[in-house]
Design a protein around this motif. Structure first.
Motif, PDB file in Angstrom:
ATOM      1  N   PHE A 271       0.863  -1.182   0.000  1.00 56.35           N
ATOM      2  CA  PHE A 271       0.000   0.000   0.000  1.00 56.35           C
ATOM      3  C   PHE A 271       0.902   1.235   0.000  1.00 56.35           C
ATOM      4  CE2 PHE A 271      -2.797  -2.477   3.294  1.00 56.35           C
ATOM      5  CZ  PHE A 271      -3.175  -3.386   2.339  1.00 56.35           C
ATOM      6  N   PRO A 272       0.509   2.289  -0.716  1.00 54.98           N
ATOM      7  CA  PRO A 272       1.311   3.526  -0.656  1.00 54.98           C
ATOM      8  C   PRO A 272       1.384   4.061   0.767  1.00 54.98           C
ATOM      9  CG  PRO A 272      -0.347   3.654  -2.400  1.00 54.98           C
ATOM     10  CD  PRO A 272      -0.649   2.427  -1.605  1.00 54.98           C
ATOM     11  N   SER A 273       2.270   5.023   0.990  1.00 55.54           N
ATOM     12  CA  SER A 273       2.413   5.644   2.298  1.00 55.54           C
ATOM     13  C   SER A 273       1.065   6.099   2.834  1.00 55.54           C
ATOM     14  CB  SER A 273       3.326   6.860   2.199  1.00 55.54           C
ATOM     15  OG  SER A 273       4.630   6.429   2.131  1.00 55.54           O
ATOM     16  N   ALA A 274       0.866   5.875   4.114  1.00 61.19           N
ATOM     17  CA  ALA A 274      -0.340   6.320   4.817  1.00 61.19           C
ATOM     18  C   ALA A 274      -1.599   5.628   4.294  1.00 61.19           C
ATOM     19  CB  ALA A 274      -0.487   7.837   4.765  1.00 61.19           C
ATOM     20  N   CYS A 275      -1.463   4.403   3.811  1.00 66.65           N
ATOM     21  CA  CYS A 275      -2.635   3.643   3.374  1.00 66.65           C
ATOM     22  C   CYS A 275      -2.797   2.359   4.186  1.00 66.65           C
ATOM     23  CB  CYS A 275      -2.568   3.356   1.887  1.00 66.65           C
ATOM     24  SG  CYS A 275      -2.788   4.851   0.897  1.00 66.65           S
ATOM     25  N   GLY A 276      -2.100   2.267   5.323  1.00 67.55           N
ATOM     26  CA  GLY A 276      -2.452   1.225   6.280  1.00 67.55           C
ATOM     27  C   GLY A 276      -1.527   0.021   6.377  1.00 67.55           C
ATOM     28  N   LYS A 277      -0.274   0.107   5.924  1.00 69.44           N
ATOM     29  CA  LYS A 277       0.635  -1.044   6.040  1.00 69.44           C
ATOM     30  C   LYS A 277       0.908  -1.394   7.496  1.00 69.44           C
ATOM     31  CE  LYS A 277       3.985   0.671   3.586  1.00 69.44           C
ATOM     32  NZ  LYS A 277       3.284   1.910   3.227  1.00 69.44           N
ATOM     33  N   THR A 278       1.340  -0.401   8.279  1.00 69.85           N
ATOM     34  CA  THR A 278       1.707  -0.696   9.663  1.00 69.85           C
ATOM     35  C   THR A 278       0.500  -1.228  10.424  1.00 69.85           C
ATOM     36  OG1 THR A 278       3.458   0.941   9.583  1.00 69.85           O
ATOM     37  CG2 THR A 278       2.707   0.284  11.768  1.00 69.85           C
ATOM     38  N   GLY A 321       7.286   4.296  12.167  1.00 67.63           N
ATOM     39  CA  GLY A 321       5.862   4.432  11.883  1.00 67.63           C
ATOM     40  C   GLY A 321       5.354   5.856  11.990  1.00 67.63           C
ATOM     41  N   VAL A 322       4.272   6.123  11.249  1.00 67.14           N
ATOM     42  CA  VAL A 322       3.584   7.409  11.354  1.00 67.14           C
ATOM     43  C   VAL A 322       2.892   7.452  12.720  1.00 67.14           C
ATOM     44  CG1 VAL A 322       1.752   8.859  10.379  1.00 67.14           C
ATOM     45  CG2 VAL A 322       3.143   7.428   8.869  1.00 67.14           C
ATOM     46  N   ALA A 323       3.175   8.497  13.496  1.00 70.89           N
ATOM     47  CA  ALA A 323       2.613   8.576  14.847  1.00 70.89           C
ATOM     48  C   ALA A 323       1.140   8.996  14.878  1.00 70.89           C
ATOM     49  CB  ALA A 323       3.473   9.509  15.706  1.00 70.89           C
ATOM     50  N   ASN A 501      -9.307  -2.295  -0.799  1.00 71.23           N
ATOM     51  CA  ASN A 501      -9.531  -0.856  -0.589  1.00 71.23           C
ATOM     52  C   ASN A 501     -10.346  -0.686   0.696  1.00 71.23           C
ATOM     53  OD1 ASN A 501      -9.934   1.911  -0.851  1.00 71.23           O
ATOM     54  ND2 ASN A 501     -11.641   1.675  -2.303  1.00 71.23           N
ATOM     55  N   TRP A 502      -9.672  -0.262   1.755  1.00 69.12           N
ATOM     56  CA  TRP A 502     -10.353  -0.057   3.052  1.00 69.12           C
ATOM     57  C   TRP A 502     -11.067   1.296   3.089  1.00 69.12           C
ATOM     58  CZ3 TRP A 502      -9.243  -4.744   3.485  1.00 69.12           C
ATOM     59  CH2 TRP A 502      -8.003  -5.297   3.797  1.00 69.12           C
ATOM     60  N   PHE A 503     -10.941   2.077   2.029  1.00 69.23           N
ATOM     61  CA  PHE A 503     -11.242   3.513   2.134  1.00 69.23           C
ATOM     62  C   PHE A 503     -12.404   3.985   1.271  1.00 69.23           C
ATOM     63  CE2 PHE A 503      -6.760   2.846   3.219  1.00 69.23           C
ATOM     64  CZ  PHE A 503      -6.686   3.468   4.459  1.00 69.23           C
ATOM     65  N   ARG A 519     -19.141   8.771   4.958  1.00 72.68           N
ATOM     66  CA  ARG A 519     -18.371   7.949   5.911  1.00 72.68           C
ATOM     67  C   ARG A 519     -17.626   6.839   5.175  1.00 72.68           C
ATOM     68  NH1 ARG A 519     -22.983   6.747   4.601  1.00 72.68           N
ATOM     69  NH2 ARG A 519     -23.717   4.619   4.289  1.00 72.68           N
ATOM     70  N   PHE A 520     -16.615   6.241   5.845  1.00 73.33           N
ATOM     71  CA  PHE A 520     -16.026   5.016   5.321  1.00 73.33           C
ATOM     72  C   PHE A 520     -17.084   3.914   5.381  1.00 73.33           C
ATOM     73  CE2 PHE A 520     -11.904   6.940   6.778  1.00 73.33           C
ATOM     74  CZ  PHE A 520     -11.351   7.057   5.524  1.00 73.33           C
ATOM     75  N   LEU A 521     -17.260   3.190   4.269  1.00 73.63           N
ATOM     76  CA  LEU A 521     -18.281   2.144   4.223  1.00 73.63           C
ATOM     77  C   LEU A 521     -17.852   0.896   4.985  1.00 73.63           C
ATOM     78  CD1 LEU A 521     -19.249   2.526   0.469  1.00 73.63           C
ATOM     79  CD2 LEU A 521     -20.754   2.988   2.431  1.00 73.63           C
ATOM     80  N   PRO A 523     -15.492  -0.660   8.212  1.00 76.89           N
ATOM     81  CA  PRO A 523     -14.917  -0.166   9.466  1.00 76.89           C
ATOM     82  C   PRO A 523     -13.391  -0.270   9.551  1.00 76.89           C
ATOM     83  CG  PRO A 523     -16.074  -2.261   9.804  1.00 76.89           C
ATOM     84  CD  PRO A 523     -16.392  -1.818   8.418  1.00 76.89           C
ATOM     85  N   GLY A 524     -12.797  -1.159   8.788  1.00 75.42           N
ATOM     86  CA  GLY A 524     -11.334  -1.211   8.736  1.00 75.42           C
ATOM     87  C   GLY A 524     -10.678  -1.765   9.989  1.00 75.42           C
ATOM     88  N   PHE A 525      -9.378  -1.499  10.096  1.00 73.08           N
ATOM     89  CA  PHE A 525      -8.554  -1.907  11.240  1.00 73.08           C
ATOM     90  C   PHE A 525      -8.780  -3.398  11.561  1.00 73.08           C
ATOM     91  CE2 PHE A 525      -9.148   2.715  11.505  1.00 73.08           C
ATOM     92  CZ  PHE A 525      -7.823   3.092  11.437  1.00 73.08           C
ATOM     93  N   GLY A 526      -9.124  -3.737  12.817  1.00 77.08           N
ATOM     94  CA  GLY A 526      -9.272  -5.146  13.197  1.00 77.08           C
ATOM     95  C   GLY A 526     -10.301  -5.886  12.356  1.00 77.08           C
TER      96      GLY A 526
HETATM   97  P1  GDP Z   1       1.434   3.082   6.318  1.00 75.72           P
HETATM   98  O1  GDP Z   1       2.067   4.414   6.156  1.00 75.72           O
HETATM   99  O2  GDP Z   1       1.116   2.420   5.000  1.00 75.72           O
HETATM  100  O3  GDP Z   1       2.163   2.165   7.251  1.00 75.72           O
HETATM  101  O4  GDP Z   1      -0.021   3.380   6.956  1.00 75.72           O
HETATM  102  P2  GDP Z   1      -0.495   3.349   8.489  1.00 75.72           P
HETATM  103  O5  GDP Z   1      -0.796   1.945   8.905  1.00 75.72           O
HETATM  104  O6  GDP Z   1       0.443   4.133   9.321  1.00 75.72           O
HETATM  105  O7  GDP Z   1      -1.902   4.108   8.347  1.00 75.72           O
HETATM  106  C1  GDP Z   1      -2.000   5.376   7.737  1.00 75.72           C
HETATM  107  C2  GDP Z   1      -3.305   6.022   8.097  1.00 75.72           C
HETATM  108  O8  GDP Z   1      -4.405   5.227   7.627  1.00 75.72           O
HETATM  109  C3  GDP Z   1      -3.497   6.191   9.596  1.00 75.72           C
HETATM  110  O9  GDP Z   1      -4.137   7.417   9.838  1.00 75.72           O
HETATM  111  C4  GDP Z   1      -4.399   5.033   9.949  1.00 75.72           C
HETATM  112  O10 GDP Z   1      -5.159   5.311  11.107  1.00 75.72           O
HETATM  113  C5  GDP Z   1      -5.270   4.888   8.713  1.00 75.72           C
HETATM  114  N1  GDP Z   1      -5.739   3.505   8.503  1.00 75.72           N
HETATM  115  C6  GDP Z   1      -4.988   2.375   8.546  1.00 75.72           C
HETATM  116  N2  GDP Z   1      -5.751   1.275   8.323  1.00 75.72           N
HETATM  117  C7  GDP Z   1      -7.015   1.725   8.121  1.00 75.72           C
HETATM  118  C8  GDP Z   1      -8.270   1.073   7.839  1.00 75.72           C
HETATM  119  O11 GDP Z   1      -8.366  -0.141   7.727  1.00 75.72           O
HETATM  120  N3  GDP Z   1      -9.363   1.887   7.669  1.00 75.72           N
HETATM  121  C9  GDP Z   1      -9.280   3.249   7.799  1.00 75.72           C
HETATM  122  N4  GDP Z   1     -10.394   3.958   7.626  1.00 75.72           N
HETATM  123  N5  GDP Z   1      -8.125   3.882   8.072  1.00 75.72           N
HETATM  124  C10 GDP Z   1      -7.006   3.145   8.232  1.00 75.72           C
END
Ligand code: GDP
Ligand code: PGA
Ligand code: MN
Length: 616
Positions: A271-278, A321-323, A501-503, A519-521, A523-526
């Motif tokens: 995933f590109p930066s800030a798209c949820g890898k960590t 990681g992005v804080a 696509n979580w977004f 809204r995000f359709l 819920p993402g994360f866990g």
């Molecule tokens: P990385 O830069 O690819 O490692 O991305 P991060 O895991 O640090 O996440 C980047 C941003 O996306 C943060 O603001 C996260 O909270 C958000 N994010 C990560 N996973 C999800 C998800 O599954 N759904 C949503 N809506 N946001 C997410």
């Protein structure tokens, strides 16, 4: 010119002639006051941290053991793509997506910048190894830097010091190759001049010489520009090594998914930066019986094993990681990792009780010191932490680290996920029809920059395999490399490819009556564990899907949605494939292919045509 005597230069703890001559050459050019050969010991780290504290670069945290707060110069906060160069001998080898200058010209320019640039400073020589030290063919490097912050951070992010240097001479006595990686902040000190906490220079160059496997970085202390083992070596230089040697260096997390039957599956995801890898790498499944363990959150090196499967290794030793956004709810595993200390926090806020804080974290303080070193209170205004503020923390502290994380053999990958941030069009998950179709998905991946914007689509940019800023050579050749690896492999053993696509968002207009339009359709994360479960069941031939023009997409009934809060209609909207929307993608993909300058592999053109046909 007579040889200059620089204290420490001759104290080299190695006989490796290539290391000795390169370090001497750099010292004579940059003329530091002294040279320190970094051994990676605890005593050395204590000394370096104390120096950083004395210089005002580090503030020790009271609330976390052996952890430090750093604030950069306000101008030095991120990677600088417009100052990043791939200096191959031929311009066409850098391709249409990279900045290029002829290596002779770049070396002449940068040599003048480097001349005398370490005056008044210490030159640190950091031997490091990307990937497990036990590898038969360890990927070695030497970073020379004049910034102690880089030494402290490299200690977290890489296997470094004496244990790495020992690998420079093979058991049979041959000297192994290494990547010379030169870094300077570009801020020499005149006699008596007081240093600043974060030295840097307005002139910046992040330069790669792919044929020589060499990196020259100047003017920036920010991690992505200065911790040269990471993006510079493990992606830009390593992608060229991988092309030449038949493997893959990718911008991918690696995770292990364990089913209730205790069967393990390894997944890599780009995933590109800030798209949820960590976040995905550290996922806490919400479905009972499933577990995730982490192997890496940013980079994967993958090669085919003797059994024909694709094995992945994470070359890194820490997380950068992005804080902002990280908290006990979204990413408890990251919180538990940093809580143990031994971490460097850059450009977050410092609380009055000596802890760190950032936007999105629990327990917002009534007062703090912002990343700009100013008084901060919760009133609306500037954020306390920079949006790109980072934690730098040892992987070994991750509470769900997979036991095999340091195995040089790597782990066999069952599925590769590509993904970006798209408010429309791209469904929650989509399985590729074949390896070639999967490469097409990766090659045409897209993502929006407008992360926070609700509703309508932002600017969409193509980011092939999330590697756009990290490719060391021509993007067309890179895509060809992916296809060729698949062609030469045993098709039955290739990882299955998925696009996630979580977004995706609810439409702000048609949804006008909804309490949270736009809204995000999903819920993402866990909850993403539900998608991972479907992926594994597809691999096992157990889960259903409908064939759509873009690939195999589950219906809401194909997913395990037990206990999910979102209405089924939202999940259905997240899974929808709208042929009209996809027809609008076609010209964008064509535009992107046109940019690749006639080097788009014909297989991918065929995939585009087939997609057009299927869309009707
Ligand atoms: P990385 O830069 O690819 O490692 O991305 P991060 O895991 O640090 O996440 C980047 C941003 O996306 C943060 O603001 C996260 O909270 C958000 N994010 C990560 N996973 C999800 C998800 O599954 N759904 C949503 N809506 N946001 C997410
Ligand atoms: P990222 O790169 O922005 O892709 O996370 C880390 C960095 O900037 O060093
Ligand atoms: Mn990350």
């Amino acid at each position: 010119m007579t040889a200059v005597a620089i204290p420490g230069l001759d104290a080299a703890p190695t006989t490796h002639s290539g290391v000795l001559s390169w370090v001497r050459e750099v010292a004579e050019l940059t003329t530091p006051d002294r040279v320190v050969w970094v051994d990676g010991s605890d005593e050395e780290a204590e000394r370096i941290n104390a120096e950083l504290v004395a210089n005002g670069t580090f503030v020790p945290l009271k609330a976390k053991p052996n952890s430090y707060w750093a604030a950069s110069d306000p101008s030095d906060v991120a990677r600088v793509e417009e100052r990043t160069f791939i200096c191959s001998r031929r311009e066409e080898d850098a391709g249409p997506t990279n900045n290029w200058v002829h290596p002779d010209e770049m070396k002449a320019t940068m040599t003048e910048l480097y001349r005398g640039c370490m005056r008044g400073r210490t030159m640190y020589v950091i031997p490091f190894c990307m990937g497990p030290l036990g590898d038969d063919n360890p990927k070695l490097g030497i970073e020379i830097t004049d910034f102690a912050y880089v030494v402290a951070s490299m200690r977290v992010m890489t296997r470094m010091g004496t244990k790495a240097l020992e690998k420079f001479v093979a058991p049979d006595g041959t000297e192994r190759p290494f990547v010379p990686a030169l870094h300077s902040v570009g801020a020499p000190l005149e006699p008596g001049q007081q240093d600043v906490p974060w030295p840097c220079n307005d002139t910046k160059y992040i330069t790669h010489f792919p044929e020589e496997r060499m990196i020259w970085s100047y003017g920036s202390g920010y991690g992505g520009n200065s911790l040269l083992g990471k993006k510079c070596y493990s992606l830009r230089i390593a992608s060229v090594m991988a092309r030449d040697e038949g493997w893959l260096a990718e911008h991918m997390l690696i995770l292990k998914l364990i089913s209730p039957e205790n069967k393990a599956y390894y997944v890599a995801a780009a995933f590109p930066s800030a798209c949820g890898k960590t976040n995905l790498a550290m996922l806490q499944p919400t479905i009972p019986g499933w577990r995730v363990e982490t192997l890496g959150d940013d980079i994967a090196w993958m090669r085919f094993g003797e059994d024909g499967r694709l094995y992945a290794v994470n070359p890194e030793f820490g997380f950068f990681g992005v804080a902002p956004g990280t908290n006990w709810k979204t990413n408890p595993v990251a919180m538990r990792t940093i809580e143990q200390g031994n971490s460097v926090f850059t450009n977050v806020a410092l609380t009055d009780d000596g802890d760190v804080w950032w936007e999105g974290m629990e327990n917002e303080p009534a007062h703090a010191t912002s990343w700009k070193k100013q008084d901060w209170t919760p009133e609306p205004g500037e954020p306390a932490a920079h949006p790109n503020s980072r934690y730098c923390t040892p992987m070994a502290q991750c509470p769900i680290l997979a036991p095999e994380w340091d195995d040089p053999k790597g782990v066999p990958i069952s599925a590769i996920l590509f993904g970006g941030r798209r408010a429309t069009t791209v469904p929650l998950v989509n399985e590729a029809r074949s390896w070639e179709h999967g490469v097409f998905m990766g090659a045409t991946m897209s993502s929006e920059k407008t992360a926070a914007a609700a509703g309508k689509v932002g600017e969409v940019r193509r980011d092939p395999m999330a590697m756009l800023p990290f490719l060391g050579y021509h993007v067309g050749d890179y895509l060809k490399h992916w296809l060729e690896l698949g062609k030469n492999a045993d098709g039955a053993k290739l990882p299955r490819v998925f696009y996630v696509n979580w977004f995706r968002r609810g439409d702000a207009e048609t949804d006008a009556g909804h309490p949270r339009p736009g809204r995000f359709l999903w819920p993402g994360f866990g909850e993403n564990s539900r998608v991972l479960k479907w992926i594994v069941e597809r691999i096992e031939g157990k889960a259903g899907a409908r064939e759509t023009p873009i690939g195999f997409v589950p219906t809401a009934d194909d997913l395990d949605l037990a206990g999910i809060e979102e209405p089924k209609s939202d999940v259905e909207a997240a899974l929808a494939v709208d042929a009209d929307e996809w027809r609008q993608e076609l010209p964008l993909i064509e535009e992107w292919f046109a940019k690749i300058d006639g080097r788009v592999p014909s297989t991918l053109r065929d995939e585009l045509e087939a997609l057009r046909q299927r869309l009707g």
